[in-house]
Design an enzyme around this catalytic site. Structure first.
Site, mmCIF file in Angstrom:
data_model
loop_
_atom_site.group_PDB
_atom_site.id
_atom_site.type_symbol
_atom_site.label_atom_id
_atom_site.label_comp_id
_atom_site.label_asym_id
_atom_site.label_seq_id
_atom_site.Cartn_x
_atom_site.Cartn_y
_atom_site.Cartn_z
ATOM 1 N N SER A 19 -8.973 -8.730 5.438
ATOM 2 C CA SER A 19 -9.415 -9.201 6.756
ATOM 3 C C SER A 19 -10.821 -8.685 7.086
ATOM 4 O O SER A 19 -11.610 -9.398 7.722
ATOM 5 C CB SER A 19 -8.411 -8.817 7.841
ATOM 6 O OG SER A 19 -8.374 -7.430 8.042
ATOM 7 N N ASN A 20 -11.156 -7.476 6.639
ATOM 8 C CA ASN A 20 -12.535 -7.009 6.842
ATOM 9 C C ASN A 20 -13.517 -7.851 6.031
ATOM 10 O O ASN A 20 -14.583 -8.222 6.529
ATOM 11 C CB ASN A 20 -12.672 -5.525 6.456
ATOM 12 C CG ASN A 20 -12.251 -4.603 7.578
ATOM 13 O OD1 ASN A 20 -12.921 -4.521 8.598
ATOM 14 N ND2 ASN A 20 -11.126 -3.933 7.406
ATOM 15 N N LEU B 224 -12.901 6.571 -6.493
ATOM 16 C CA LEU B 224 -13.928 6.223 -7.481
ATOM 17 C C LEU B 224 -14.457 7.483 -8.174
ATOM 18 O O LEU B 224 -14.558 8.546 -7.559
ATOM 19 C CB LEU B 224 -15.063 5.474 -6.781
ATOM 20 C CG LEU B 224 -14.603 4.144 -6.161
ATOM 21 C CD1 LEU B 224 -15.612 3.630 -5.153
ATOM 22 C CD2 LEU B 224 -14.338 3.109 -7.248
ATOM 23 N N ARG C 193 -9.267 6.618 -15.049
ATOM 24 C CA ARG C 193 -10.202 6.205 -13.988
ATOM 25 C C ARG C 193 -11.566 5.833 -14.550
ATOM 26 O O ARG C 193 -12.212 4.900 -14.068
ATOM 27 C CB ARG C 193 -10.386 7.335 -12.972
ATOM 28 C CG ARG C 193 -9.244 7.487 -12.016
ATOM 29 C CD ARG C 193 -9.604 8.411 -10.859
ATOM 30 N NE ARG C 193 -8.403 8.825 -10.154
ATOM 31 C CZ ARG C 193 -7.762 8.065 -9.260
ATOM 32 N NH1 ARG C 193 -8.214 6.881 -8.939
ATOM 33 N NH2 ARG C 193 -6.667 8.508 -8.678
ATOM 34 N N THR D 88 -20.148 8.855 -0.949
ATOM 35 C CA THR D 88 -20.622 9.932 -1.818
ATOM 36 C C THR D 88 -19.417 10.435 -2.618
ATOM 37 O O THR D 88 -18.298 9.956 -2.407
ATOM 38 C CB THR D 88 -21.221 11.083 -0.984
ATOM 39 O OG1 THR D 88 -20.205 11.564 -0.102
ATOM 40 C CG2 THR D 88 -22.426 10.631 -0.177
ATOM 41 N N MET E 252 -8.527 0.406 -2.236
ATOM 42 C CA MET E 252 -7.690 1.608 -2.199
ATOM 43 C C MET E 252 -7.670 2.346 -3.536
ATOM 44 O O MET E 252 -6.607 2.691 -4.052
ATOM 45 C CB MET E 252 -6.267 1.219 -1.760
ATOM 46 C CG MET E 252 -6.209 0.497 -0.424
ATOM 47 S SD MET E 252 -6.975 1.415 0.931
ATOM 48 C CE MET E 252 -5.684 2.599 1.272
ATOM 49 N N GLN F 116 -11.361 -3.698 15.846
ATOM 50 C CA GLN F 116 -12.704 -3.109 16.005
ATOM 51 C C GLN F 116 -13.425 -3.015 14.655
ATOM 52 O O GLN F 116 -14.645 -3.156 14.597
ATOM 53 C CB GLN F 116 -12.608 -1.728 16.657
ATOM 54 C CG GLN F 116 -12.097 -1.768 18.079
ATOM 55 C CD GLN F 116 -12.922 -2.706 18.949
ATOM 56 O OE1 GLN F 116 -14.140 -2.623 18.982
ATOM 57 N NE2 GLN F 116 -12.249 -3.631 19.621
ATOM 58 N N GLU F 117 -12.671 -2.774 13.595
ATOM 59 C CA GLU F 117 -13.284 -2.766 12.253
ATOM 60 C C GLU F 117 -13.981 -4.104 12.000
ATOM 61 O O GLU F 117 -15.091 -4.156 11.467
ATOM 62 C CB GLU F 117 -12.224 -2.521 11.175
ATOM 63 C CG GLU F 117 -11.611 -1.138 11.204
ATOM 64 C CD GLU F 117 -10.594 -0.925 10.075
ATOM 65 O OE1 GLU F 117 -10.852 -1.329 8.938
ATOM 66 O OE2 GLU F 117 -9.525 -0.347 10.352
ATOM 67 N N HIS G 203 -13.557 3.432 7.039
ATOM 68 C CA HIS G 203 -12.373 4.286 7.048
ATOM 69 C C HIS G 203 -11.778 4.247 8.460
ATOM 70 O O HIS G 203 -12.510 4.405 9.445
ATOM 71 C CB HIS G 203 -12.755 5.720 6.665
ATOM 72 C CG HIS G 203 -11.567 6.628 6.614
ATOM 73 N ND1 HIS G 203 -10.669 6.615 5.556
ATOM 74 C CD2 HIS G 203 -11.102 7.551 7.486
ATOM 75 C CE1 HIS G 203 -9.718 7.499 5.783
ATOM 76 N NE2 HIS G 203 -9.944 8.088 6.949
HETATM 77 C C1 GRF Z 1 -8.472 -1.302 6.917
HETATM 78 O O1 GRF Z 1 -7.873 -0.620 7.986
HETATM 79 C C2 GRF Z 1 -9.377 -0.371 6.198
HETATM 80 O O2 GRF Z 1 -10.115 0.449 7.025
HETATM 81 C C3 GRF Z 1 -8.327 0.405 5.447
HETATM 82 O O3 GRF Z 1 -7.479 -0.571 4.921
HETATM 83 C C4 GRF Z 1 -7.452 -1.648 5.834
HETATM 84 C C5 GRF Z 1 -7.829 -2.889 5.067
HETATM 85 O O4 GRF Z 1 -7.554 -4.057 5.729
HETATM 86 N N1 GRF Z 1 -8.821 1.379 4.560
HETATM 87 P P1 GRF Z 1 -8.116 -5.453 5.165
HETATM 88 O O5 GRF Z 1 -7.738 -5.560 3.680
HETATM 89 O O6 GRF Z 1 -9.588 -5.484 5.364
HETATM 90 O O7 GRF Z 1 -7.373 -6.497 5.963
#
Ligand code: GRF
Length: 194
Positions: A13-14, A97, A69, A145, A94, A177-178, A113
């Site tokens: 969604s972001n 790195l 990794r 970082t 998720m 809000q993100e 975050h």
């Molecule tokens: C968001 O809350 C982001 O900050 C967190 O995972 C969520 C991801 O949501 N680390 P989406 O995949 O962007 O919908």
């Protein structure tokens, strides 16, 4: 044209909010920038279909296909570099790195975050903020970082914690809000580096 590569693991969604902002705010014309690719470490990430529907290139680099990794990050970097990115955006990606990966994209690697860093790095931020009795929660956009969830802060927003909040209700308000703040922070980065 400066390419933005977005890394996701889930719903995206972001990522979708960033793609919408890039269109609406004419990032191509204003910042010479476009979202060139969306890459996921999970083949079933819902965001991949969203990106494809927008005509954006997608790729999957599945972490379980690699022995460690370092090998995964090397394959991920290859997939990213195929798009010659000016900026790499972690949007609900998720995976932790490796230092080598972070160094490769130093200064052009952003993360969001869902807490007011430096409070509550790591997972389960909303539950931890409620359990700690915090009155506010929020989100942080920062440079990545080697220290997990600790890079220089580019933007933050505060979200009140209500007395009847659950991790789910708080998470939904923070996520809204993100979607507002992450595209703004990226636009500022693009404008400052133009
Ligand atoms: C968001 O809350 C982001 O900050 C967190 O995972 C969520 C991801 O949501 N680390 P989406 O995949 O962007 O919908």
């Amino acid at each position: 044209m400066r390419n933005i590569v977005i890394l996701i693991s889930g719903g995206g969604s972001n990522m979708a909010a960033i793609v919408r902002a890039a269109e609406r705010e004419h990032w191509a014309r204003r910042f010479d920038a476009r979202v060139a690719a969306v890459i996921s470490n999970k083949a079933d990430a819902g965001g991949l279909a969203l990106a494809q529907a927008q005509g954006i290139a997608t790729a999957v680099v599945a972490h379980q296909d690699y022995p460690n990794r370092e090998a995964f990050d090397a394959a991920l970097a290859d997939a990213i570099d195929a798009h010659a990115p000016a900026l790499v955006v972690l949007a609900g990606f998720m995976r932790i790195l490796t230092p080598g990966f972070v160094a490769r994209y130093e200064g052009r690697l952003l993360n969001i975050h869902p807490s007011l860093l430096p409070a509550f790095p790591g997972l389960h931020t909303h539950r931890r903020a409620i359990e700690a009795g915090c009155k506010v929660a929020g989100l942080t956009v920062h440079q990545v970082t080697v220290d997990l969830d600790h890079g220089p802060i580019l933007a933050q927003a505060v979200v009140p914690i209500l007395s009847d909040d659950t991790p789910e209700t708080l998470s939904a308000r923070v996520l809204a809000q993100e979607h507002r703040v992450y595209p703004q922070a990226i636009a500022s980065w693009l404008s400052e580096t133009n």
